[in-house]
Scaffold this motif. Structure first.
Motif, PDB file in Angstrom:
ATOM      1  N   THR A  60      38.322  38.308  36.543  1.00  0.00           N
ATOM      2  CA  THR A  60      39.684  38.236  37.068  1.00  0.00           C
ATOM      3  C   THR A  60      39.922  36.825  37.586  1.00  0.00           C
ATOM      4  N   LEU A  61      40.977  36.196  37.097  1.00  0.00           N
ATOM      5  CA  LEU A  61      41.316  34.847  37.533  1.00  0.00           C
ATOM      6  C   LEU A  61      42.596  34.800  38.360  1.00  0.00           C
ATOM      7  N   ILE A  62      43.462  35.828  38.247  1.00  0.00           N
ATOM      8  CA  ILE A  62      44.694  35.855  39.035  1.00  0.00           C
ATOM      9  C   ILE A  62      44.735  37.140  39.846  1.00  0.00           C
ATOM     10  N   ASP A  63      44.762  37.004  41.160  1.00  0.00           N
ATOM     11  CA  ASP A  63      44.997  38.138  42.055  1.00  0.00           C
ATOM     12  C   ASP A  63      46.501  38.309  42.198  1.00  0.00           C
TER      13      ASP A  63
ATOM     14  N   LEU B  56      51.098  33.057  31.399  1.00  0.00           N
ATOM     15  CA  LEU B  56      50.506  34.289  31.933  1.00  0.00           C
ATOM     16  C   LEU B  56      49.785  35.066  30.836  1.00  0.00           C
ATOM     17  N   GLU B  57      50.374  35.116  29.651  1.00  0.00           N
ATOM     18  CA  GLU B  57      49.706  35.788  28.532  1.00  0.00           C
ATOM     19  C   GLU B  57      48.368  35.117  28.225  1.00  0.00           C
ATOM     20  N   LEU B  58      48.343  33.793  28.286  1.00  0.00           N
ATOM     21  CA  LEU B  58      47.109  33.072  27.998  1.00  0.00           C
ATOM     22  C   LEU B  58      46.092  33.191  29.129  1.00  0.00           C
ATOM     23  N   TRP B  59      46.553  33.274  30.375  1.00  0.00           N
ATOM     24  CA  TRP B  59      45.630  33.550  31.477  1.00  0.00           C
ATOM     25  C   TRP B  59      44.964  34.913  31.273  1.00  0.00           C
ATOM     26  N   GLU B  60      45.754  35.897  30.857  1.00  0.00           N
ATOM     27  CA  GLU B  60      45.184  37.232  30.648  1.00  0.00           C
ATOM     28  C   GLU B  60      44.185  37.228  29.496  1.00  0.00           C
TER      29      GLU B  60
ATOM     30  N   VAL C 219      65.908  35.555  50.547  1.00  0.00           N
ATOM     31  CA  VAL C 219      64.502  35.850  50.275  1.00  0.00           C
ATOM     32  C   VAL C 219      64.392  36.573  48.940  1.00  0.00           C
ATOM     33  N   LEU C 220      63.433  36.146  48.132  1.00  0.00           N
ATOM     34  CA  LEU C 220      63.228  36.702  46.797  1.00  0.00           C
ATOM     35  C   LEU C 220      61.734  36.918  46.601  1.00  0.00           C
ATOM     36  N   THR C 221      61.342  38.043  46.012  1.00  0.00           N
ATOM     37  CA  THR C 221      59.934  38.274  45.706  1.00  0.00           C
ATOM     38  C   THR C 221      59.785  38.767  44.270  1.00  0.00           C
ATOM     39  N   HIS C 222      58.707  38.363  43.626  1.00  0.00           N
ATOM     40  CA  HIS C 222      58.397  38.911  42.297  1.00  0.00           C
ATOM     41  C   HIS C 222      56.904  39.193  42.225  1.00  0.00           C
ATOM     42  N   ALA C 223      56.566  40.302  41.573  1.00  0.00           N
ATOM     43  CA  ALA C 223      55.211  40.857  41.634  1.00  0.00           C
ATOM     44  C   ALA C 223      54.268  40.284  40.592  1.00  0.00           C
ATOM     45  N   THR C 224      54.770  39.588  39.572  1.00  0.00           N
ATOM     46  CA  THR C 224      53.883  39.038  38.548  1.00  0.00           C
ATOM     47  C   THR C 224      53.116  37.822  39.054  1.00  0.00           C
ATOM     48  N   ALA C 225      53.501  37.324  40.210  1.00  0.00           N
ATOM     49  CA  ALA C 225      52.899  36.112  40.766  1.00  0.00           C
ATOM     50  C   ALA C 225      51.626  36.433  41.532  1.00  0.00           C
ATOM     51  N   GLY C 226      50.933  35.368  41.952  1.00  0.00           N
ATOM     52  CA  GLY C 226      49.741  35.601  42.753  1.00  0.00           C
ATOM     53  C   GLY C 226      48.938  34.351  42.991  1.00  0.00           C
TER      54      GLY C 226
ATOM     55  N   PHE D 269      49.054  23.394  37.542  1.00  0.00           N
ATOM     56  CA  PHE D 269      47.864  24.229  37.385  1.00  0.00           C
ATOM     57  C   PHE D 269      48.197  25.594  36.789  1.00  0.00           C
ATOM     58  N   LYS D 270      49.280  26.181  37.216  1.00  0.00           N
ATOM     59  CA  LYS D 270      49.629  27.526  36.739  1.00  0.00           C
ATOM     60  C   LYS D 270      49.795  27.589  35.230  1.00  0.00           C
TER      61      LYS D 270
END
Length: 366
Positions: free
Chosen positions: A80-83, A67-71, A131-138, A341-342
């Motif tokens: 912007t590459l990750i919504d 994620l750091e490298l995507w940013e 059910v689990l959700t996390h906001a850093t994903a997209g 891919f991620k």
């Protein structure tokens, strides 16, 4: 002048590797058998999931680095590459709870919900189990990401990109290899190099399997499958769709919105075994019907009767771990098993390190 590193394959892993090498000041010859942005492998299409929801602590840590490298890549490309749509996992209690524990240990914020609470938040999906959700994903803009890797590599002036050019022979000389290239017009060229990267996914066993075996390093059994997810038209606004994974009692399912195309839903790694050079790109009728039946039940926010099927390859390793290692002048990257891919910018860095003399990641070595 020293020979360039030859990178074979311009899917996301090869493209990311070319970018990472040129960022280090290395010359690169990137060779791709198909056209730029082709649909014959594992990387094509407009969207992929970015998520940190692994039950394995090592993979969770790798997603954080990725994620750091995507940013950083977004900053380099001013795009912007990750919504950040967030992601939802639901289904088998033992899997979802293990993911929650791994996210907790890594300090990644997340939230647990009941199925009713989740359905109220995301009415396009029917939930079961935990059910689990996390906001850093997209949602990754995957086609744009590949093109950005290639463009940034080109801008350095260190990358020679050749499309519609097949590698027809790789000859091992011990401390170097000679790669024979055959262009679409039939012209051939032999290029000698001290470093070649086979970022070829499903083609790795046939292209370099024997060369590695001669060096005492056998590839694991890479099972190449033709997967058949589909886009389904949505009844809901785009904002209603997180990325999602259903850890179901049968086959696991993933989904995400591709804006303008619909909600992409697919079974994970269930397709027929194929030869990557000889495949029909057509869905297996019984599996198509099974996917539509699943969507009818669990994705009420779309029209299950109107699928647009997609065909892509998985290069599956036996344990779904990646295979990234080097023997002499030959670096191999395969076994991404539908979840690589991620990690693309991180994989590019790892492979570039290997190709320039670094050590392999112990988990992914041969």
């Amino acid at each position: 002048m020293s020979s360039p590193t030859i990178v074979i394959g311009a899917g996301v892993v090869g493209a990311a590797t070319a970018y990472a090498l040129t960022a280090r000041g290395e010359r690169v010859l990137l060779v791709e058998q198909h056209e730029r942005g082709h649909h014959h492998g594992s990387s094509h299409g407009a969207t992929r999931i970015f998520r940190q929801g692994y039950a394995d602590a090592e993979y969770v840590a790798l997603t954080t680095r990725a994620l750091e490298l995507w940013e950083a890549l977004e900053a380099a490309g001013d795009t912007t590459l990750i919504d950040r749509t967030g992601a939802v996992d639901h289904g088998r209690v033992e899997v979802v709870d293990a993911i929650a524990a791994a996210l907790t240990d890594a300090g990644i914020p997340h939230e647990t919900l009941t199925p009713d609470e989740a359905a109220a938040r995301w009415p396009g999906i029917a939930f079961e189990g935990h059910v689990l959700t996390h906001a850093t994903a997209g949602r990754i803009h995957s086609a744009e990401a590949i093109e950005l890797f290639l463009t940034l590599a080109e801008r350095t002036g260190l990358a020679d990109l050749r499309f519609d050019t097949r590698v027809t022979r790789v000859e091992d000389h011990g401390d170097a290899v000679t790669v024979t290239l055959t262009a679409a017009d039939g012209g051939t060229e032999a290029v000698r190099t001290a470093s070649v990267v086979a970022a070829v996914g499903s083609w790795a066993p046939t292209l370099i399997g024997d060369l590695l075996a001669e060096r005492g390093a056998r590839l694991p059994a890479i099972r190449v499958t033709q997967e058949q997810p589909a886009h389904f038209p949505s009844h809901l606004p785009d904002e209603a769709w997180p990325s999602f994974v259903h850890w179901a009692d049968g086959d696991d399912v993933y989904g995400l919105l591709t804006p303008g195309e619909g909600v992409k839903v697919g079974f994970h790694g269930t397709g027929p075994v194929v030869d990557p050079d000889h495949r029909d790109f057509t869905p297996v009728p019984a599996e198509a019907a099974r996917l539509q039946a699943y969507v009818e039940r669990f994705v009420p926010g779309v029209d299950a009767s109107k699928p647009t099927f997609i065909s892509c390859l998985y290069d599956n390793s036996p344990d779904e771990d990646f295979v990234i290692d080097r023997r002499g002048p030959i670096t191999v990257a395969t076994g991404f098993s539908g979840h690589g891919f991620k990690f693309a910018p991180l994989l590019g860095d790892m492979i570039a390190d290997l190709a320039t003399g670094g050590a392999p990641h112990p988990r992914f070595s041969l």
